[in-house]
Design a protein around this motif. Structure first.
Motif, PDB file in Angstrom:
ATOM      1  N   THR A   1       0.860  -1.179   0.000  1.00 59.14           N
ATOM      2  CA  THR A   1       0.000   0.000   0.000  1.00 59.14           C
ATOM      3  C   THR A   1       0.896   1.228   0.000  1.00 59.14           C
ATOM      4  OG1 THR A   1      -0.098   0.033   2.412  1.00 59.14           O
ATOM      5  CG2 THR A   1      -1.849  -1.162   1.249  1.00 59.14           C
ATOM      6  N   ALA A   2       0.417   2.271  -0.590  1.00 58.49           N
ATOM      7  CA  ALA A   2       1.218   3.496  -0.699  1.00 58.49           C
ATOM      8  C   ALA A   2       0.578   4.629   0.100  1.00 58.49           C
ATOM      9  CB  ALA A   2       1.361   3.887  -2.163  1.00 58.49           C
ATOM     10  N   GLY A   3      -0.212   4.286   1.107  1.00 60.66           N
ATOM     11  CA  GLY A   3      -0.910   5.318   1.883  1.00 60.66           C
ATOM     12  C   GLY A   3       0.036   6.281   2.568  1.00 60.66           C
ATOM     13  N   ASN A   4       1.064   5.769   3.240  1.00 55.76           N
ATOM     14  CA  ASN A   4       2.003   6.655   3.933  1.00 55.76           C
ATOM     15  C   ASN A   4       2.792   7.517   2.951  1.00 55.76           C
ATOM     16  OD1 ASN A   4       1.229   5.716   6.415  1.00 55.76           O
ATOM     17  ND2 ASN A   4       2.885   4.225   6.575  1.00 55.76           N
ATOM     18  N   CYS A   5       3.189   6.944   1.839  1.00 57.14           N
ATOM     19  CA  CYS A   5       3.930   7.721   0.828  1.00 57.14           C
ATOM     20  C   CYS A   5       3.053   8.839   0.263  1.00 57.14           C
ATOM     21  CB  CYS A   5       4.409   6.821  -0.301  1.00 57.14           C
ATOM     22  SG  CYS A   5       5.739   5.728   0.183  1.00 57.14           S
ATOM     23  N   ASP A   6       1.802   8.503  -0.028  1.00 52.79           N
ATOM     24  CA  ASP A   6       0.893   9.525  -0.550  1.00 52.79           C
ATOM     25  C   ASP A   6       0.676  10.638   0.466  1.00 52.79           C
ATOM     26  OD1 ASP A   6       0.647   8.068  -2.882  1.00 52.79           O
ATOM     27  OD2 ASP A   6      -1.225   7.087  -2.259  1.00 52.79           O
ATOM     28  N   MET A   7       0.508  10.251   1.733  1.00 50.62           N
ATOM     29  CA  MET A   7       0.313  11.253   2.790  1.00 50.62           C
ATOM     30  C   MET A   7       1.550  12.140   2.920  1.00 50.62           C
ATOM     31  SD  MET A   7       1.149  11.835   6.355  1.00 50.62           S
ATOM     32  CE  MET A   7       1.865  10.262   6.694  1.00 50.62           C
ATOM     33  N   LEU A   8       2.725  11.541   2.900  1.00 44.82           N
ATOM     34  CA  LEU A   8       3.966  12.299   3.012  1.00 44.82           C
ATOM     35  C   LEU A   8       4.161  13.213   1.805  1.00 44.82           C
ATOM     36  CD1 LEU A   8       6.501  12.766   4.692  1.00 44.82           C
ATOM     37  CD2 LEU A   8       7.567  10.863   3.479  1.00 44.82           C
TER      38      LEU A   8
END
Length: 172
Positions: free
Chosen positions: A58-65
């Motif tokens: 999942t790329a949730g943290n990358c997208d948030m950052l």
């Protein structure tokens, strides 16, 4: 394990045994199938952990950052996956795998020799495909000619029988 032994190691030892008794060109090193299979098995053992499991990313943290970074930081720390040029990424990935994991010689002379060998194999493949197409075409054309001949022969036979029937009905 038994299958690996029978399908990989036995043929490798047989090929190396046969190559021991065949003459080689002066200055040319004989290729060892045992060493090649050893490399293949080491590589497969290296990747087994990753290939035998199912991975979900999942790329949730990358997208948030990425949304919280300033424009200057976005230019400095560019980690957006959409900006990756995949046409450049994969060749570099495979070169790195061969050089650092498989420990292969990646000098320019070796790469050029591999490219010329690959071109040679592609040409051989292309010529063999052309030969198969020509052979299939010849067989196909001869079969069509035979079929057409049989078809016309049968058609003429039917027409002749029909004419005989017509003549018999007119005469009677």
């Amino acid at each position: 394990n038994i299958w690996k032994f029978l399908s990989h190691w036995v043929p490798a030892y047989l090929a190396d045994g046969i190559s021991m008794f065949t003459p080689s060109q002066p200055g040319k090193k004989k290729y060892s199938m045992i060493r090649a299979y050893d490399k293949v098995h080491k590589a497969s053992l290296t990747f087994t952990f990753f290939t035998k499991r199912e991975w979900t990313w999942t790329a949730g943290n990358c997208d948030m950052l990425l949304t919280k970074l300033s424009d200057a930081d976005k230019r400095t720390y560019n980690f957006n996956v959409n900006d990756i040029c995949w046409e450049e990424y994969y060749p570099n990935y495979f070169r790195g795998t061969k050089k650092y994991i498989l420990k292969e010689d990646m000098s320019e002379s070796k790469l050029e020799a591999a490219r010329s060998y690959q071109i040679k194999l592609q040409r051989i493949n292309q010529r063999s495909c052309e030969l198969r197409i020509c052979a299939n075409r010849k067989i196909f054309v001869s079969e069509i000619a035979r079929f057409v001949g049989i078809f016309w022969f049968k058609l003429l036979g039917i027409i002749m029988r029909l004419l005989r029937q017509i003549r018999l009905t007119i005469v009677s």
